[in-house]
Design an enzyme around this catalytic site. Structure first.
Site, PDB file in Angstrom:
ATOM      1  N   ASN A   8      23.353 -16.015 -15.071  1.00 54.52           N
ATOM      2  CA  ASN A   8      22.390 -16.433 -14.051  1.00 54.52           C
ATOM      3  C   ASN A   8      21.015 -15.851 -14.409  1.00 54.52           C
ATOM      4  OD1 ASN A   8      20.737 -16.258 -11.693  1.00 54.52           O
ATOM      5  ND2 ASN A   8      22.527 -16.643 -10.422  1.00 54.52           N
ATOM      6  N   HIS A  44      19.663 -20.667  -9.579  1.00 54.88           N
ATOM      7  CA  HIS A  44      19.817 -20.834  -8.126  1.00 54.88           C
ATOM      8  C   HIS A  44      18.425 -21.083  -7.531  1.00 54.88           C
ATOM      9  CE1 HIS A  44      22.140 -19.264  -4.370  1.00 54.88           C
ATOM     10  NE2 HIS A  44      21.119 -19.987  -3.977  1.00 54.88           N
ATOM     11  N   HIS A  51      12.209 -17.403  -7.363  1.00 55.43           N
ATOM     12  CA  HIS A  51      12.608 -17.197  -8.765  1.00 55.43           C
ATOM     13  C   HIS A  51      12.583 -18.543  -9.501  1.00 55.43           C
ATOM     14  CE1 HIS A  51      16.264 -17.524  -6.490  1.00 55.43           C
ATOM     15  NE2 HIS A  51      16.279 -16.261  -6.141  1.00 55.43           N
ATOM     16  N   GLU A  75      23.088 -23.900  -8.684  1.00 52.67           N
ATOM     17  CA  GLU A  75      23.708 -23.540  -7.409  1.00 52.67           C
ATOM     18  C   GLU A  75      22.662 -23.476  -6.308  1.00 52.67           C
ATOM     19  OE1 GLU A  75      25.420 -19.754  -8.583  1.00 52.67           O
ATOM     20  OE2 GLU A  75      23.672 -18.688  -7.842  1.00 52.67           O
ATOM     21  N   HIS A 206      29.243 -12.629  -8.012  1.00 54.26           N
ATOM     22  CA  HIS A 206      28.391 -11.799  -7.165  1.00 54.26           C
ATOM     23  C   HIS A 206      28.678 -10.326  -7.364  1.00 54.26           C
ATOM     24  CE1 HIS A 206      25.231 -11.258  -4.384  1.00 54.26           C
ATOM     25  NE2 HIS A 206      25.055 -12.554  -4.419  1.00 54.26           N
ATOM     26  N   ASP A 207      27.655  -9.644  -7.844  1.00 53.33           N
ATOM     27  CA  ASP A 207      27.732  -8.186  -8.048  1.00 53.33           C
ATOM     28  C   ASP A 207      28.809  -7.782  -9.043  1.00 53.33           C
ATOM     29  OD1 ASP A 207      25.610  -7.479  -6.345  1.00 53.33           O
ATOM     30  OD2 ASP A 207      26.906  -7.723  -4.601  1.00 53.33           O
ATOM     31  N   GLY A 228      24.429 -12.416 -12.893  1.00 56.46           N
ATOM     32  CA  GLY A 228      22.987 -12.332 -13.082  1.00 56.46           C
ATOM     33  C   GLY A 228      22.467 -10.914 -13.002  1.00 56.46           C
ATOM     34  N   HIS A 229      22.442 -10.396 -11.805  1.00 54.79           N
ATOM     35  CA  HIS A 229      21.732  -9.143 -11.547  1.00 54.79           C
ATOM     36  C   HIS A 229      22.125  -8.021 -12.518  1.00 54.79           C
ATOM     37  CE1 HIS A 229      19.431  -6.407  -8.988  1.00 54.79           C
ATOM     38  NE2 HIS A 229      20.432  -5.558  -9.136  1.00 54.79           N
TER      39      HIS A 229
HETATM   40  N1  PXP Z   1      27.159 -16.806  -7.494  1.00 53.66           N
HETATM   41  C1  PXP Z   1      26.301 -17.170  -6.535  1.00 53.66           C
HETATM   42  C2  PXP Z   1      26.668 -18.326  -5.670  1.00 53.66           C
HETATM   43  C3  PXP Z   1      25.072 -16.507  -6.351  1.00 53.66           C
HETATM   44  O1  PXP Z   1      24.246 -16.892  -5.383  1.00 53.66           O
HETATM   45  C4  PXP Z   1      24.746 -15.463  -7.219  1.00 53.66           C
HETATM   46  C5  PXP Z   1      23.424 -14.779  -7.087  1.00 53.66           C
HETATM   47  O2  PXP Z   1      22.392 -15.688  -7.284  1.00 53.66           O
HETATM   48  C6  PXP Z   1      25.667 -15.115  -8.225  1.00 53.66           C
HETATM   49  C7  PXP Z   1      26.872 -15.794  -8.331  1.00 53.66           C
HETATM   50  C8  PXP Z   1      25.406 -14.027  -9.205  1.00 53.66           C
HETATM   51  O3  PXP Z   1      25.370 -12.802  -8.531  1.00 53.66           O
HETATM   52  P1  PXP Z   1      24.777 -11.536  -9.250  1.00 53.66           P
HETATM   53  O4  PXP Z   1      23.323 -11.802  -9.480  1.00 53.66           O
HETATM   54  O5  PXP Z   1      25.028 -10.424  -8.273  1.00 53.66           O
HETATM   55  O6  PXP Z   1      25.530 -11.363 -10.533  1.00 53.66           O
END
Ligand code: PXP
Length: 261
Positions: A8, A44, A51, A75, A206-207, A228-229
């Protein structure tokens, strides 16, 4: 094929947008991720364009079009209002034809996605969106909590995949409460098994990070993680190439272990 890594790139766009100009260049970073082993690129876009912007989505689509083995995943919330030159997720998908759209129930001012859909409330609204995207041959994934009844509804709505929201699992990883962590792992495991049984593909995100991914990646039937993060933060110290390789190495190790069982 093992578990795909979709990177991401929102955080690269966030840094770029903090100044005038095109530095860092999102497209160059997408290319570097792909060159170093990423299986896909995720963005996203949001109405506030904090962003990734609509123009970025168009450019990324152009970059990835000649690379059919690399998945482009766009997304976002399909019900977020059009604003300025943000045309809405479905229009953007129609213009760019990504491989996959992950529908997410985030609100305009949310810092980041923090829950899955409650399909008992949104099924009627989502159905035409899912049908539209599928008519464009775009794979549809729904961002979901690991709740069996909800996953059954996702199947009934015609989704192709679900993306399990891993935020609570990642938070539990950081806490000193191993029981909660184990419960969450088991919930995701059961959710993934059910999804696979129903014929839904399983993504997750996510995370996720280098610490919590090795265990999470053992969830059965996992097809893709979207990260991503943490990956971009790791790139600050490791460099982008090494960061992508480190995440890929975890996913490949999990696949190897699963194959020998
Ligand atoms: N999946 C979705 C639906 C998200 O909104 C995000 C964050 O934009 C991610 C995955 C990736 O999360 P992270 O940036 O915490 O890795």
């Amino acid at each position: 094929m093992g578990i795909a890594l979709s990177v991401n790139l929102n955080k690269i766009a966030l840094i770029r947008n903090s100044r005038e100009g095109n530095y860092p260049d999102l497209i160059e970073h997408a290319r570097a991720c792909v060159n170093h082993g990423a299986n896909g690129i995720t963005v996203h876009p949001r109405p506030d364009q904090r962003h990734v912007r609509p123009g970025d989505v168009l450019q990324l689509a152009e970059l990835l079009k000649p690379l059919p083995e690399i998945e482009f995943n766009v997304e976002g919330n399909p019900f977020a209002a059009q604003r300025g030159d943000y045309p809405g997720l479905t229009s953007l998908a129609e213009a760019t034809l990504p491989d996959q759209c992950t529908l997410v129930p985030d609100t305009d001012h949310q810092l980041t996605s923090d829950h899955g859909f409650d399909l008992t409330q949104t099924a009627d609204k989502l159905l035409p969106v899912i049908e539209k995207l599928k008519s464009l041959k775009i794979r549809v994934s729904l961002f979901m909590d690991p709740i069996p009844e909800q996953i059954e509804l996702a199947k009934q709505l015609g989704a192709d995949r679900i993306e399990l929201y891993t935020g609570p699992y990642a938070a539990a990883w950081n806490s000193s409460d191993p029981k909660t962590l184990e419960n969450l792992y088991q919930q995701h495991r059961q959710a993934a098994l059910l999804a696979s049984e129903l014929g839904l593909g399983v993504n997750a995100g996510h995370d996720l990070n280098l610490d919590n991914l090795p265990r999470f990646s053992t969830i059965p039937g996992l097809k893709e993680v979207s990260i991503g993060h943490a990956l971009i933060v790791d790139a600050i110290t490791l460099g982008l190439a090494e960061a992508v390789k480190a995440y890929k190495a975890i996913l490949e190790a999990t696949t190897r272990i699963q194959k020998t069982r």
